[in-house]
Design a protein around this motif. Sequence first.
Motif, PDB file in Angstrom:
ATOM      1  N   PRO A 189     -66.343 106.417  -8.642  1.00 38.23           N
ATOM      2  CA  PRO A 189     -65.428 106.838  -7.534  1.00 38.23           C
ATOM      3  C   PRO A 189     -65.598 105.553  -6.753  1.00 38.23           C
ATOM      4  N   ALA A 190     -66.769 104.765  -6.720  1.00 39.17           N
ATOM      5  CA  ALA A 190     -66.786 103.763  -5.661  1.00 39.17           C
ATOM      6  C   ALA A 190     -65.813 102.562  -5.969  1.00 39.17           C
ATOM      7  N   SER A 191     -65.441 102.419  -7.276  1.00 43.70           N
ATOM      8  CA  SER A 191     -64.595 101.326  -7.829  1.00 43.70           C
ATOM      9  C   SER A 191     -63.257 101.510  -7.788  1.00 43.70           C
ATOM     10  N   VAL A 192     -62.682 102.691  -7.242  1.00 45.04           N
ATOM     11  CA  VAL A 192     -61.153 103.049  -7.559  1.00 45.04           C
ATOM     12  C   VAL A 192     -60.459 102.854  -6.086  1.00 45.04           C
ATOM     13  N   LEU A 193     -59.531 101.943  -6.095  1.00 48.50           N
ATOM     14  CA  LEU A 193     -58.890 101.887  -4.683  1.00 48.50           C
ATOM     15  C   LEU A 193     -57.826 103.204  -4.636  1.00 48.50           C
ATOM     16  N   THR A 194     -57.757 103.801  -3.221  1.00 53.75           N
ATOM     17  CA  THR A 194     -57.115 104.853  -3.234  1.00 53.75           C
ATOM     18  C   THR A 194     -56.039 104.548  -1.997  1.00 53.75           C
ATOM     19  N   ASN A 195     -54.832 105.028  -1.971  1.00 56.53           N
ATOM     20  CA  ASN A 195     -53.855 104.820  -0.950  1.00 56.53           C
ATOM     21  C   ASN A 195     -54.432 105.461   0.423  1.00 56.53           C
ATOM     22  N   ASP A 196     -54.264 104.905   1.619  1.00 56.63           N
ATOM     23  CA  ASP A 196     -54.630 105.456   2.913  1.00 56.63           C
ATOM     24  C   ASP A 196     -55.978 106.161   2.831  1.00 56.63           C
ATOM     25  N   ASN A 197     -57.206 105.569   1.926  1.00 57.73           N
ATOM     26  CA  ASN A 197     -58.231 106.210   2.041  1.00 57.73           C
ATOM     27  C   ASN A 197     -58.432 107.692   1.603  1.00 57.73           C
ATOM     28  N   GLU A 198     -57.254 107.891   0.835  1.00 57.87           N
ATOM     29  CA  GLU A 198     -57.477 109.469   0.133  1.00 57.87           C
ATOM     30  C   GLU A 198     -58.456 109.656  -0.611  1.00 57.87           C
ATOM     31  N   SER A 199     -58.725 110.741  -1.223  1.00 61.08           N
ATOM     32  CA  SER A 199     -60.207 111.002  -2.017  1.00 61.08           C
ATOM     33  C   SER A 199     -59.696 110.580  -3.261  1.00 61.08           C
ATOM     34  N   LEU A 200     -60.609 110.462  -4.359  1.00 67.33           N
ATOM     35  CA  LEU A 200     -60.285 109.859  -5.700  1.00 67.33           C
ATOM     36  C   LEU A 200     -59.636 111.158  -6.391  1.00 67.33           C
ATOM     37  N   PHE A 201     -60.187 112.321  -6.056  1.00 71.30           N
ATOM     38  CA  PHE A 201     -59.405 113.365  -6.836  1.00 71.30           C
ATOM     39  C   PHE A 201     -57.908 113.433  -6.684  1.00 71.30           C
ATOM     40  N   LYS A 202     -57.621 113.338  -5.293  1.00 70.89           N
ATOM     41  CA  LYS A 202     -56.290 113.511  -4.844  1.00 70.89           C
ATOM     42  C   LYS A 202     -55.582 112.325  -5.398  1.00 70.89           C
ATOM     43  N   THR A 203     -55.930 110.926  -5.547  1.00 67.33           N
ATOM     44  CA  THR A 203     -55.514 110.037  -6.355  1.00 67.33           C
ATOM     45  C   THR A 203     -54.910 110.164  -7.668  1.00 67.33           C
ATOM     46  N   LEU A 204     -55.842 110.644  -8.464  1.00 64.59           N
ATOM     47  CA  LEU A 204     -55.674 110.893  -9.879  1.00 64.59           C
ATOM     48  C   LEU A 204     -54.882 112.180 -10.112  1.00 64.59           C
ATOM     49  N   LEU A 205     -54.450 112.756  -8.971  1.00 66.78           N
ATOM     50  CA  LEU A 205     -53.513 114.046  -9.225  1.00 66.78           C
ATOM     51  C   LEU A 205     -52.070 113.313  -9.454  1.00 66.78           C
ATOM     52  N   HIS A 206     -52.108 111.934  -9.284  1.00 67.39           N
ATOM     53  CA  HIS A 206     -50.587 111.460  -9.168  1.00 67.39           C
ATOM     54  C   HIS A 206     -49.967 111.526 -10.746  1.00 67.39           C
ATOM     55  N   PRO A 207     -49.047 111.848 -10.931  1.00 72.29           N
ATOM     56  CA  PRO A 207     -48.149 112.262 -12.364  1.00 72.29           C
ATOM     57  C   PRO A 207     -48.298 110.823 -12.903  1.00 72.29           C
ATOM     58  N   GLU A 208     -48.185 109.755 -12.386  1.00 70.31           N
ATOM     59  CA  GLU A 208     -48.061 108.370 -13.267  1.00 70.31           C
ATOM     60  C   GLU A 208     -49.260 108.262 -13.905  1.00 70.31           C
ATOM     61  N   PHE A 209     -50.523 108.740 -13.242  1.00 70.88           N
ATOM     62  CA  PHE A 209     -51.869 108.515 -13.912  1.00 70.88           C
ATOM     63  C   PHE A 209     -51.923 109.140 -15.192  1.00 70.88           C
ATOM     64  N   TRP A 210     -51.479 110.413 -15.144  1.00 68.61           N
ATOM     65  CA  TRP A 210     -51.401 111.245 -16.337  1.00 68.61           C
ATOM     66  C   TRP A 210     -50.490 110.960 -17.458  1.00 68.61           C
ATOM     67  N   ARG A 211     -49.230 110.294 -16.988  1.00 67.86           N
ATOM     68  CA  ARG A 211     -48.276 109.865 -17.943  1.00 67.86           C
ATOM     69  C   ARG A 211     -48.764 108.651 -18.704  1.00 67.86           C
ATOM     70  N   GLN A 212     -49.535 107.681 -17.793  1.00 66.54           N
ATOM     71  CA  GLN A 212     -50.061 106.535 -18.620  1.00 66.54           C
ATOM     72  C   GLN A 212     -51.001 106.775 -19.437  1.00 66.54           C
ATOM     73  N   SER A 213     -51.896 107.807 -19.047  1.00 62.27           N
ATOM     74  CA  SER A 213     -53.305 108.203 -19.883  1.00 62.27           C
ATOM     75  C   SER A 213     -52.838 109.050 -21.172  1.00 62.27           C
ATOM     76  N   GLN A 214     -51.783 109.879 -21.053  1.00 66.05           N
ATOM     77  CA  GLN A 214     -51.335 110.463 -22.376  1.00 66.05           C
ATOM     78  C   GLN A 214     -50.591 109.218 -23.302  1.00 66.05           C
ATOM     79  N   LYS A 215     -50.013 108.238 -22.777  1.00 59.63           N
ATOM     80  CA  LYS A 215     -49.391 107.152 -23.298  1.00 59.63           C
ATOM     81  C   LYS A 215     -50.417 106.347 -24.187  1.00 59.63           C
TER      82      LYS A 215
END
Length: 737
Positions: free
Chosen positions: A98-124
């Motif tokens: 968590p300390a190493s992941v840049l987030t948008n506008d200081n949002e939480s790590l969990f909220k950042t990882l809810l981005h659909p693009e993250f899971w699309r890229q992970s599946q790919k």
Amino acid sequence: MRLAIRLHHILLILCLALALGGCTPRRADKALPKVTTPTDLRADPGYVQWLEKQAMLRSSQELSRIVSDTGIQWLSPSVAPRPETLLQEAPVWLTLHPASVLTNDNESLFKTLLHPEFWRQSQKLGVRGLLLSPLRESGGIWGYDISGTQFLGADTVQYGFSKYAGTPDEYRRLTRAANTADAVMGDTLLPAATGMGADFFLSARAKPDYQGIYCMIDIPAEAWPLLPQITEQWQAEPVSAESAQELRKQHILPPLRLRETLDLPLEPFGWAATGEVRGIDGTSRRYVYLYHGSPSRPVLNWTDPSANARKVVSGSIIQQVGTLGVAFTGISVAPYVGIETTNPAGQKDMAIAADNARNAAATIAQEVRRYGGWSFLQDSLPLPMQQLLMREGPDVALDHAGSVSALAALLTGNATMLHTTLDIQTSLGMDKGRLVHAIMPSEGMDMSLRHLYGIADDKLPALREHYRREMMRIITASGGDILVKNNVLHTTPAGLVGLAAGIRDMRHLTPEQIAELNRGMTALAAYHAMQPGIFIVSGKELAGTLPLKQGLVPARNEDEALLQNMMGAYDLLNTARQSLITPLGMPKAQTVFGSIPEQALTPYSFVWNLGRILAARNHYKIQNATPVAVLPAKNSGTIMQLLNLPRKQGNTLMLVATNFGRQKATETVTIQSAWAKLNSRSSVHDILAEDETASPLPPDGNTLALEGKKLTLELGPWQTRAILIGDKSKFAVQPKK
């Protein structure tokens, strides 16, 4: 998908968790009275009550009510490890700090990882599991504020998520997003050495219900002159060897711990002293306690008859696996290694030294399995000790030995130690399918080579010493910031590859140097991904982060500064806009490879290469392969392993060959009849050869010449090749869409 808890039990858990409010300890109310002096604070009954609200022991008692007198704990088999189900569900993992992941506008790590693009890229990419760690509040509690917390995570003090990680509701949403993407979630349990939080402070105040949690001893006032002079009440300092010896002579401290007599290069371990603490009864006391790593990490007393330490760990399991549905949990029991007293006979074998750690690992792992989860052993230990802990304990274990040996091979261009390590694992009877293979351990590169200790082989001490000297010579020859302490090199994977490549200035990389870093990282990733068991890759490896500049981040001590060196921030999705620092205060690092979406569209980038490697791994079910032999190699930098693929692939062998040297290598392999029955339909194909389709299937142009039973293999510098040997009609099957 993993075993599920019955619906009515899930509802019961959620309702009780919300009603009790004990799953996520809250921060202090700002309206609390202003603190005057530490002494007044420690004697304040209101402050003691506030501490109890933050304590893990109290939360664990509330959490245990969810499970007690119900059938939840009987739903899943718990005694024997079950790695086969884990390999089926999640053979490839991505881990993020968590300390190493840049987030948008200081949002939480969990909220950042809810981005659909993250899971699309992970599946790919082929990722089936997401391991986030550390997530809990850590550090210490000072006054009415949890302000002493830090973001390194080894010193956990509460069950609740750090506010920077996110909320339980966000985590549940993230779990649903992972399940939708056919993936599961991972976390790490409370380690055997925690931070100096509410539970430690209450125990030091002689609060009756909290005694016995830690390995603490009340020192009589007449012996205080033997303790270090401490000006602040809650400052902690190690007890000198001379003072510890005198305290043992006076029968105040127990006899030497077995660990103190072992010739093992484990983490620092010993006794530390507190300042003068006023108890709830008004009596002032000073304590000496066992610590692991640093005095800020007191060791839980696993064998205390109060079982308070076990209750605290059990609460962590219920909170994570039971209420949050975490599928994969890390276990750390290294502080228990050799914690018992030396015996009169002077026996120092591995079985005796590992007994308490083995017992704790087995108990914790079995409780995790009761709730339907899997566990993995995180600790870096000598191989004989790791094998003992895995018998009835965690389902899988991190392959520190394989990671360190492969890194040493890359640094030196010599794979002798890696060959030796593989042979030792085989001789010990280690199940390679129960290992988690990583490019580099998160704590850095262990140059003490502790995995080669405790083995009856007279050649190993000389081999260890040779590699230590050679690695130190190579990394110092490159110049720049070389951060080594206690035989641990604190750098990033890309930084280590740069040292191996002899790059002196990593701040101004040329295109040719970037290509060299990519080549080294790809060779390491392919080597580990082609091993049976689980493969795990980190976010900093995907981004190619380089070490931070020294002094860029304020640190309280040298240990913290060294850890921060490896934790520079990166932007996973290129969505953090102009963020240059994470919510936890970690600045953006220099990255070699860039964001995942950018690399996915760039042929031969690291992520692009990794996607091809993982496509081949998943298609041919490498996680379920069976090791056949480690083959002799003509070149010292080459390692060659022969695997039997699962039966569904037919009678097919796979030869995995890696050249860790900087020069081209040619190897000749003779296929023995005991390995495979070759006939006119037999062919040889390289499934990792570069091609435009990025398919896991071997294109026709990648057929190698098989002369009778001999195969000649050409390996480029820092290259891994995976060669299928058998009937092509059996393994050339189109992968499922």
